[in-house]
Each structure stands twice: as structure tokens, then as C-alpha cells.
Design an enzyme around this catalytic site. Sequence first.
Site, PDB file in Angstrom:
ATOM      1  N   SER A 141     -25.345  -1.786 -41.755  1.00  0.00           N
ATOM      2  CA  SER A 141     -26.623  -1.398 -42.409  1.00  0.00           C
ATOM      3  C   SER A 141     -27.499  -2.640 -42.093  1.00  0.00           C
ATOM      4  O   SER A 141     -28.853  -2.546 -42.130  1.00  0.00           O
ATOM      5  CB  SER A 141     -26.454  -1.122 -44.027  1.00  0.00           C
ATOM      6  OG  SER A 141     -25.673  -0.332 -43.931  1.00  0.00           O
ATOM      7  N   GLY A 159     -13.629   0.768 -44.327  1.00  0.00           N
ATOM      8  CA  GLY A 159     -13.562   0.233 -43.034  1.00  0.00           C
ATOM      9  C   GLY A 159     -12.814  -1.029 -42.600  1.00  0.00           C
ATOM     10  O   GLY A 159     -13.286  -1.851 -43.414  1.00  0.00           O
ATOM     11  N   GLY A 171     -20.565   4.398 -38.185  1.00  0.00           N
ATOM     12  CA  GLY A 171     -19.430   3.823 -38.807  1.00  0.00           C
ATOM     13  C   GLY A 171     -19.047   4.514 -40.178  1.00  0.00           C
ATOM     14  O   GLY A 171     -17.993   4.854 -40.274  1.00  0.00           O
ATOM     15  N   HIS A 172     -19.909   4.656 -40.900  1.00  0.00           N
ATOM     16  CA  HIS A 172     -19.831   5.144 -42.143  1.00  0.00           C
ATOM     17  C   HIS A 172     -19.588   6.711 -41.787  1.00  0.00           C
ATOM     18  O   HIS A 172     -18.595   7.228 -42.475  1.00  0.00           O
ATOM     19  CB  HIS A 172     -21.219   5.191 -42.954  1.00  0.00           C
ATOM     20  CG  HIS A 172     -21.631   4.002 -43.701  1.00  0.00           C
ATOM     21  ND1 HIS A 172     -23.055   3.435 -42.993  1.00  0.00           N
ATOM     22  CD2 HIS A 172     -21.278   3.045 -44.405  1.00  0.00           C
ATOM     23  CE1 HIS A 172     -23.375   2.448 -43.801  1.00  0.00           C
ATOM     24  NE2 HIS A 172     -22.315   2.090 -44.516  1.00  0.00           N
ATOM     25  N   GLN A 215     -22.349  -7.014 -56.752  1.00  0.00           N
ATOM     26  CA  GLN A 215     -21.502  -7.886 -55.581  1.00  0.00           C
ATOM     27  C   GLN A 215     -22.437  -8.708 -54.631  1.00  0.00           C
ATOM     28  O   GLN A 215     -22.061  -9.237 -53.600  1.00  0.00           O
ATOM     29  CB  GLN A 215     -20.783  -6.879 -54.711  1.00  0.00           C
ATOM     30  CG  GLN A 215     -21.689  -6.078 -53.767  1.00  0.00           C
ATOM     31  CD  GLN A 215     -20.773  -4.743 -53.064  1.00  0.00           C
ATOM     32  OE1 GLN A 215     -20.560  -4.026 -53.723  1.00  0.00           O
ATOM     33  NE2 GLN A 215     -20.798  -4.932 -51.916  1.00  0.00           N
ATOM     34  N   GLY A 275     -25.041   3.085 -48.573  1.00  0.00           N
ATOM     35  CA  GLY A 275     -26.380   3.849 -47.719  1.00  0.00           C
ATOM     36  C   GLY A 275     -26.590   2.959 -46.606  1.00  0.00           C
ATOM     37  O   GLY A 275     -25.969   2.268 -45.782  1.00  0.00           O
ATOM     38  N   ASP A 295     -15.005  -4.486 -42.746  1.00  0.00           N
ATOM     39  CA  ASP A 295     -14.818  -5.630 -43.998  1.00  0.00           C
ATOM     40  C   ASP A 295     -13.229  -5.851 -44.048  1.00  0.00           C
ATOM     41  O   ASP A 295     -12.856  -5.437 -45.304  1.00  0.00           O
ATOM     42  CB  ASP A 295     -15.523  -4.826 -45.039  1.00  0.00           C
ATOM     43  CG  ASP A 295     -16.959  -4.743 -44.875  1.00  0.00           C
ATOM     44  OD1 ASP A 295     -17.645  -5.512 -45.024  1.00  0.00           O
ATOM     45  OD2 ASP A 295     -17.363  -3.518 -44.549  1.00  0.00           O
TER      46      ASP A 295
HETATM   47  P1  AMP Z   1     -21.294  -0.494 -46.838  1.00  0.00           P
HETATM   48  O1  AMP Z   1     -22.049   0.755 -47.034  1.00  0.00           O
HETATM   49  O2  AMP Z   1     -21.524  -1.554 -45.728  1.00  0.00           O
HETATM   50  O3  AMP Z   1     -20.736  -1.034 -48.093  1.00  0.00           O
HETATM   51  O4  AMP Z   1     -19.962   0.241 -45.965  1.00  0.00           O
HETATM   52  C1  AMP Z   1     -19.282   1.037 -46.402  1.00  0.00           C
HETATM   53  C2  AMP Z   1     -17.940   1.505 -45.881  1.00  0.00           C
HETATM   54  O5  AMP Z   1     -18.117   1.554 -44.565  1.00  0.00           O
HETATM   55  C3  AMP Z   1     -17.083   0.394 -45.959  1.00  0.00           C
HETATM   56  O6  AMP Z   1     -15.663   0.654 -46.250  1.00  0.00           O
HETATM   57  C4  AMP Z   1     -17.230  -0.294 -44.749  1.00  0.00           C
HETATM   58  O7  AMP Z   1     -16.062  -1.356 -44.224  1.00  0.00           O
HETATM   59  C5  AMP Z   1     -17.423   0.746 -43.932  1.00  0.00           C
HETATM   60  N1  AMP Z   1     -17.998   0.246 -42.749  1.00  0.00           N
HETATM   61  C6  AMP Z   1     -19.057  -0.297 -42.544  1.00  0.00           C
HETATM   62  N2  AMP Z   1     -19.571  -0.913 -41.356  1.00  0.00           N
HETATM   63  C7  AMP Z   1     -18.452   0.004 -40.592  1.00  0.00           C
HETATM   64  C8  AMP Z   1     -18.327   0.203 -38.947  1.00  0.00           C
HETATM   65  N3  AMP Z   1     -19.299  -0.541 -38.098  1.00  0.00           N
HETATM   66  N4  AMP Z   1     -17.464   1.167 -38.635  1.00  0.00           N
HETATM   67  C9  AMP Z   1     -16.571   1.591 -39.523  1.00  0.00           C
HETATM   68  N5  AMP Z   1     -16.601   1.344 -40.853  1.00  0.00           N
HETATM   69  C10 AMP Z   1     -17.916   0.457 -41.263  1.00  0.00           C
END
Ligand code: AMP
Length: 279
Positions: free
Chosen positions: A188, A148, A36-37, A61, A31, A151
Site C-alpha cells: 500500500s 502474507g 497481494g491482498h 502498530q 486497506g 511481512d
Molecule cells: P497490510 O494491509 O499491509 O497490513 O497487509 C495485509 C495482509 O496482506 C498482510 O498479511 C500482508 O502480509 C499481506 N500482503 C501485503 N503485501 C502483500 C504482497 N505483496 N503479496 C502478498 N501479500 C501481501
Amino acid sequence: MLIFKQAHDLQQHLQLQRQTGKQIGFVPTMGALHQGHLSLIRRSISENDLTVCSIFVNPTQFNNPSDYRHYPITIERDIELLLTTGCDVLFLPPVSEVYPPNHQKKHYDLGPIETILEGAFRPGHFQGVCEVVDRLLQLVEPQILYLGQKDFQQCMVVRRLLELTGRTLPELRIGETLRERDGLAMSSRNLRLSPADRQKAPALFQCLQRIKANLATHPAAELEQRAQAELEAAGFIVDYVAIRRTSDLQPAPNGKDPKVVLAAATLNGIRLIDNLAVN
Ligand code: AMP
């Protein structure tokens, strides 16, 4: 968009969709959604019949309790963004739906990838990532899973998880990192930076870019050390700046193998990570 909070309801709905031959794409998130998400969600929408996004801040995690407690939650805005993006299903479970009382904790044999870089600084993190991804995949059963590249190591860990669990599906598709105009990787956690730290934060990506520009002419160790010193001078506490082999994230100082430079550093308690392919 349908919103499910109960695992059973989600499974029932997706079962019906599968029976009508729909291909399901899945984007797991924690969330506080940003572009990016949404880029992953848009890609899933264009490549599948039905897109499921999950929003779940997975306690297992987080190795740092304060990071977990302060993780940004912007659920109403997230729902609006998902609606305007055209996401079909949001899974928004409480902890008890992801980890019910009969949930059996497993140990995932991830090999060396578990304990280097992020794993060294966040003990247990990747076991927690595997635990939640394994469980979410069991519930959603997608054909395609979107992660993404931001990570980078997590993508490798999840690839290993898919091998370990012997699943033929999902196929893993990795989306490129979306950045703010000044180069800062969208995250985030950026929401938690003070205005002054937000100004400093792009230095992380700038270091990666400088390493990329100089790698052909300078020794890797020198570039890593210089980048670390520059970040420290800018006010970061640096966990690592490391030039690694793309295939397994091991050091490869003289090899011609493709490499990636990865960095993690903290600004006043807010931990940022980024990476850049360097050849
Ligand atoms: P998170 O909410 O941070 O767990 O991210 C969820 C998904 O979004 C993961 O697969 C991340 O790698 C991807 N993600 C996070 N930040 C970015 C970004 N800046 N660009 C593209 N994908 C992203």
C-alpha cells in the site's frame, strides 16, 4: 458483500453463519488494497465457505505518527475490488469498535522475535500488531487466518501470538509475496512513492536476488554490507539487510539451516520492506 462497521453486528452475522456449519476464512488488512491482498482473499474464497476481510488502519502498530497520518486510504476503490473478487464480508470498523472503552491492553510475551529487525527499528510495533490481531480474531473467530509472507517477521509474531493465547484455531496460512512486473513487492505504501522513487524502488528486491545468487560463494556479512552500500548509493536510507535463519530470524552465518534475507529501507520517508528465501 455485507459491510459491517459495528463489532456486534459482525459477530451476530458470523454466529449465524457458523451455526449453519460454514467455515470462515479471514484476511486482515489496512486497506489501500492491491493484488497481494486480493491473492489472499481469492485463496480464502477457494478454501472456505465464507471470507471476511477487515480494513482497519491500526493506530497502535504505528511507531511513527507521520506514517500513520499519511497511510493511504482508498476505501471506495477497496470496496469495488472486494466486490469483484467475491469477498463475502467486509469489516470496516472505526477505532472505537476495535478498542472500546473497556478494552484492556495486554502485554504479549513474544520473546526475542519482538526486538530484532523490524522490532528494533519500530519499537512497540509488534505489540500493536498482536493487540489488533488478538482483538480481530476474538470478533471474527475464523477457522483459517491468511497472512502474507511479505511481512515475514509479522507472520512469526502472529504464530507466537496464537501459541500464547492457547487458541486451537485459527490455522495460519501464509501466501507468497505478489510483485509488480519490475520485482517491487506490492505494498500500500508504494502509492506514496514519487515517480522518481518508484523507479528506484525495485533496487530493494534486486539486492535480495543478488544475495541469493551469491550466498553459496561469498561470506554473508560481505553480501549484507555490499547490498547496504548499493542501496545507499541508489538513495535509500537502509535500516537493515540481513541474512537470517528462517526458523527464528537469528543470525546463522555458517549453518546449513534454511535462510531468508530480509531488508527494510526508506526512500524519502517511505519505508519499504521485502524478503526472499535464499536456500
Ligand atoms: P497490510 O494491509 O499491509 O497490513 O497487509 C495485509 C495482509 O496482506 C498482510 O498479511 C500482508 O502480509 C499481506 N500482503 C501485503 N503485501 C502483500 C504482497 N505483496 N503479496 C502478498 N501479500 C501481501
